[in-house]
Design a protein around this motif. Sequence first.
Motif, PDB file in Angstrom:
ATOM      1  N   GLY A  20       0.800  -1.243  -0.050  1.00 26.14           N
ATOM      2  CA  GLY A  20      -0.136  -0.040  -0.082  1.00 26.14           C
ATOM      3  C   GLY A  20       0.883   1.229  -0.205  1.00 26.14           C
ATOM      4  O   GLY A  20       2.082   1.236   0.027  1.00 26.14           O
ATOM      5  N   PRO A  21       0.348   2.442  -0.128  1.00 21.50           N
ATOM      6  CA  PRO A  21       1.043   3.743  -0.059  1.00 21.50           C
ATOM      7  C   PRO A  21       1.578   3.792   1.218  1.00 21.50           C
ATOM      8  O   PRO A  21       1.183   3.433   2.377  1.00 21.50           O
ATOM      9  N   LEU A  22       2.715   4.908   1.225  1.00 25.86           N
ATOM     10  CA  LEU A  22       3.197   5.228   2.508  1.00 25.86           C
ATOM     11  C   LEU A  22       3.383   6.791   2.448  1.00 25.86           C
ATOM     12  O   LEU A  22       3.433   7.260   1.372  1.00 25.86           O
ATOM     13  N   VAL A  23       3.443   7.404   3.705  1.00 26.41           N
ATOM     14  CA  VAL A  23       3.612   9.004   3.974  1.00 26.41           C
ATOM     15  C   VAL A  23       5.082   9.006   4.609  1.00 26.41           C
ATOM     16  O   VAL A  23       5.450   8.280   5.470  1.00 26.41           O
ATOM     17  N   ASP A  24       5.603  10.341   4.536  1.00 26.20           N
ATOM     18  CA  ASP A  24       6.890  10.517   5.224  1.00 26.20           C
ATOM     19  C   ASP A  24       7.019  11.401   6.211  1.00 26.20           C
ATOM     20  O   ASP A  24       7.952  12.111   6.766  1.00 26.20           O
ATOM     21  N   TYR A  30       3.657   8.057  -0.882  1.00 27.89           N
ATOM     22  CA  TYR A  30       4.250   7.389  -2.044  1.00 27.89           C
ATOM     23  C   TYR A  30       3.379   6.371  -2.425  1.00 27.89           C
ATOM     24  O   TYR A  30       2.982   5.541  -1.511  1.00 27.89           O
ATOM     25  N   LYS A  31       2.830   6.125  -3.510  1.00 29.83           N
ATOM     26  CA  LYS A  31       2.163   5.074  -3.870  1.00 29.83           C
ATOM     27  C   LYS A  31       2.839   4.119  -4.787  1.00 29.83           C
ATOM     28  O   LYS A  31       3.481   4.464  -5.983  1.00 29.83           O
ATOM     29  N   PRO A  32       2.894   2.922  -4.357  1.00 28.92           N
ATOM     30  CA  PRO A  32       3.748   1.913  -5.257  1.00 28.92           C
ATOM     31  C   PRO A  32       2.991   1.562  -6.499  1.00 28.92           C
ATOM     32  O   PRO A  32       1.527   1.706  -6.679  1.00 28.92           O
ATOM     33  N   LEU A  33       3.835   1.435  -7.565  1.00 29.01           N
ATOM     34  CA  LEU A  33       2.998   1.099  -8.986  1.00 29.01           C
ATOM     35  C   LEU A  33       2.406  -0.328  -8.925  1.00 29.01           C
ATOM     36  O   LEU A  33       3.102  -1.414  -8.640  1.00 29.01           O
ATOM     37  N   ARG A  61      -5.189  22.893  -9.804  1.00 30.30           N
ATOM     38  CA  ARG A  61      -5.228  22.543  -8.403  1.00 30.30           C
ATOM     39  C   ARG A  61      -6.098  21.425  -8.039  1.00 30.30           C
ATOM     40  O   ARG A  61      -6.020  21.072  -6.733  1.00 30.30           O
ATOM     41  N   PHE A  62      -6.957  20.752  -8.838  1.00 31.97           N
ATOM     42  CA  PHE A  62      -7.819  19.676  -8.439  1.00 31.97           C
ATOM     43  C   PHE A  62      -6.936  18.364  -8.473  1.00 31.97           C
ATOM     44  O   PHE A  62      -7.226  17.434  -8.285  1.00 31.97           O
ATOM     45  N   PHE A  63      -5.579  18.453  -9.191  1.00 36.12           N
ATOM     46  CA  PHE A  63      -4.577  17.298  -8.846  1.00 36.12           C
ATOM     47  C   PHE A  63      -3.578  17.641  -7.946  1.00 36.12           C
ATOM     48  O   PHE A  63      -3.336  18.448  -7.816  1.00 36.12           O
ATOM     49  N   PRO A  64      -3.356  16.123  -7.379  1.00 40.21           N
ATOM     50  CA  PRO A  64      -2.060  16.179  -6.546  1.00 40.21           C
ATOM     51  C   PRO A  64      -0.909  16.650  -7.045  1.00 40.21           C
ATOM     52  O   PRO A  64      -0.901  16.102  -8.382  1.00 40.21           O
ATOM     53  N   SER A  65      -0.101  17.224  -6.415  1.00 40.49           N
ATOM     54  CA  SER A  65       1.296  17.679  -7.144  1.00 40.49           C
ATOM     55  C   SER A  65       2.113  16.419  -7.335  1.00 40.49           C
ATOM     56  O   SER A  65       1.813  15.520  -6.535  1.00 40.49           O
ATOM     57  N   LEU A  84       5.225   6.164  -7.152  1.00 40.40           N
ATOM     58  CA  LEU A  84       4.970   7.405  -7.642  1.00 40.40           C
ATOM     59  C   LEU A  84       5.193   8.557  -6.157  1.00 40.40           C
ATOM     60  O   LEU A  84       4.916   8.130  -5.115  1.00 40.40           O
ATOM     61  N   VAL A  85       5.752   9.635  -6.474  1.00 40.65           N
ATOM     62  CA  VAL A  85       5.945  10.499  -5.480  1.00 40.65           C
ATOM     63  C   VAL A  85       5.194  11.744  -5.672  1.00 40.65           C
ATOM     64  O   VAL A  85       5.103  12.653  -6.574  1.00 40.65           O
ATOM     65  N   LEU A  86       3.851  11.773  -4.664  1.00 39.97           N
ATOM     66  CA  LEU A  86       2.792  12.699  -4.834  1.00 39.97           C
ATOM     67  C   LEU A  86       2.808  13.568  -3.623  1.00 39.97           C
ATOM     68  O   LEU A  86       3.238  13.216  -2.719  1.00 39.97           O
ATOM     69  N   GLU A  87       1.750  14.576  -3.983  1.00 41.87           N
ATOM     70  CA  GLU A  87       1.350  15.301  -2.657  1.00 41.87           C
ATOM     71  C   GLU A  87       0.520  14.609  -1.592  1.00 41.87           C
ATOM     72  O   GLU A  87      -0.304  13.891  -2.077  1.00 41.87           O
ATOM     73  N   ASP A  88       0.876  14.718  -0.445  1.00 40.47           N
ATOM     74  CA  ASP A  88       0.162  14.093   0.468  1.00 40.47           C
ATOM     75  C   ASP A  88      -1.064  15.012   0.891  1.00 40.47           C
ATOM     76  O   ASP A  88      -0.973  16.155   1.778  1.00 40.47           O
ATOM     77  N   LEU A  89      -2.131  14.751   0.469  1.00 42.64           N
ATOM     78  CA  LEU A  89      -3.289  15.657   0.448  1.00 42.64           C
ATOM     79  C   LEU A  89      -3.920  15.917   2.055  1.00 42.64           C
ATOM     80  O   LEU A  89      -4.552  16.977   2.190  1.00 42.64           O
TER      81      LEU A  89
END
Lengths: 299, 299
Positions: A20-24, A30-33, A61-65, A84-89
């Motif tokens: 599953g995904p992780l946050v730092d 961090y979303k696993p492929l 702005r509607f999309f996570p960075s 994937l390295v994404l914005e933690d919403l």
Amino acid sequence: MLKAPDHQVAGHQARDGSLGPLVDGSGYFYKPLQNLDRGSKELAFYTSFNSMNGIPPRIRRFFPSFHGSETFQASDGSGLLPHLVLEDLVFGRKNPSIMDVKIGSRTWYPGVSDDYIQKCFTKDMKTTSMSLGFRLSGLQVYGSEESGYWKPSKKAVQSFTVEDVRLALRKFVSSDVGWASDKDTLPDCSLATRIYGGPSGVLAQLIELKEWFEDQTIFHFNSCSVLVLYEKESALRGKTHGAAVKLVDFAHVLDGNGIIDHNFLGGLCSLIKFISGIVAEANKALHGLESSADGLELH
Amino acid sequence: MLKAPDHQVAGHQARDGSLGPLVDGSGYFYKPLQNLDRGSKELAFYTSFNSMNGIPPRIRRFFPSFHGSETFQASDGSGLLPHLVLEDLVFGRKNPSIMDVKIGSRTWYPGVSDDYIQKCFTKDMKTTSMSLGFRLSGLQVYGSEESGYWKPSKKAVQSFTVEDVRLALRKFVSSDVGWASDKDTLPDCSLATRIYGGPSGVLAQLIELKEWFEDQTIFHFNSCSVLVLYEKESALRGKTHGAAVKLVDFAHVLDGNGIIDHNFLGGLCSLIKFISGIVAEANKALHGLESSADGLELH
């Protein structure tokens, strides 16, 4: 130090040795492929979307960075995996109320296998996707310090009827008046005008998104979710409540080929209609109370 | 004296001993009640819709006027059959150009038999319904006195691809420049700004209809068509061209139960996008020509 997110309401969870995904804890998610090349499709979408000119900031702005990808040990201990390295919403949000709304009456799309179509089709019929044009994939609604969150199980949410969805959309913007524990207590929708309504509320954001979907023919957002977030305690104290609408889950995005995403748009309009109905009712209640007060003064 | 309509572009035809609608040449259209209780469902819809308060005139104008039912000898000689008495939408129109556009990416709906679902599903996938959110069920485009009508066969229309639909929507508002007989001649869209565009054009009417569909939760218009009509010769002479949008075929209408018809709405928005694209292009061409003319004067 990576860990499973505290406020995940849908999708695979990085707990008990699962993937599953992780946050730092510093703003990144961090979303696993995922397998079956879904992960690489989602990476391709983010990469393409990120580099695209012509997406106005009011839509971006509607999309996570997106911050590229990183390879590290997956949460299930299966070895190295790109993430994937994404914005933690939810980063920086205190006790966020969150809804994950999967949009579209149809979650499959032409070109996939018959098995996959059948699997999606069955789920679309069993849930509210077919009837409402959307379904809840998960939610957590903060009640109060005493009651904590109302967070129905995945199984419970999957069996939500149209009436359950209607009720959940009302609970989402209600004070804690016992509805979390007592199903006969009706939600008061006391936060509806502030969270759903108003110039920067959820409804205004959904309408902005809708207007883009009436025009954009670049992407078809199959099986994609709208995430709705806000902070109840801030709202109750009259502070910035951070009501936000975000799009997530792009593993099934396809090229639009000059055609609008009528499946997503129809479902989005249905969600808008439900939410605008709740706002209208709340406005009427407020207005009605004011009228009564006026009446008392006059007579 | 009843006879088969001259300008029917889709549906069952009252010719060669078959069952189909009839007209009386004085403004009425008689539609036989279909079997499998579809006819009675359509009658029930018209009766209910007709007596309904709260449908604004700007929306009511999209529906053929309804004058009850009459029982007489059916066109196939099978005996007495009740017929809906409707407005003949082409009455008084000279050489009308007509498109029948079946709206919705899905023409079936929950509650029908598996066989019916499968039949509709297969057709939705084979035609453009699934991809575009609508398909052409039939059309006739008047060219000129010499060329007459371009009226592709039912079979030809059923095999229309997305590109064929795009082209047909352009031919519909083009002068006769040979495209009817020569497939390499491109339509000029010379009537696009007048027929599709403008304050009383097709696009404005479709947008008005769309706004109603964003709000109305009374009916779900399954497998229903939008009929688009106008008179080319009047348009070419700068007279009233009678551009009109009408809804027809209500044998599969269901109660909305408080939910918008997201399937119809999505498809309608897709049609609107195609037509607005043609208008924008035609406006640009006009504007471009004007700019060139300005340029010639300036230099």
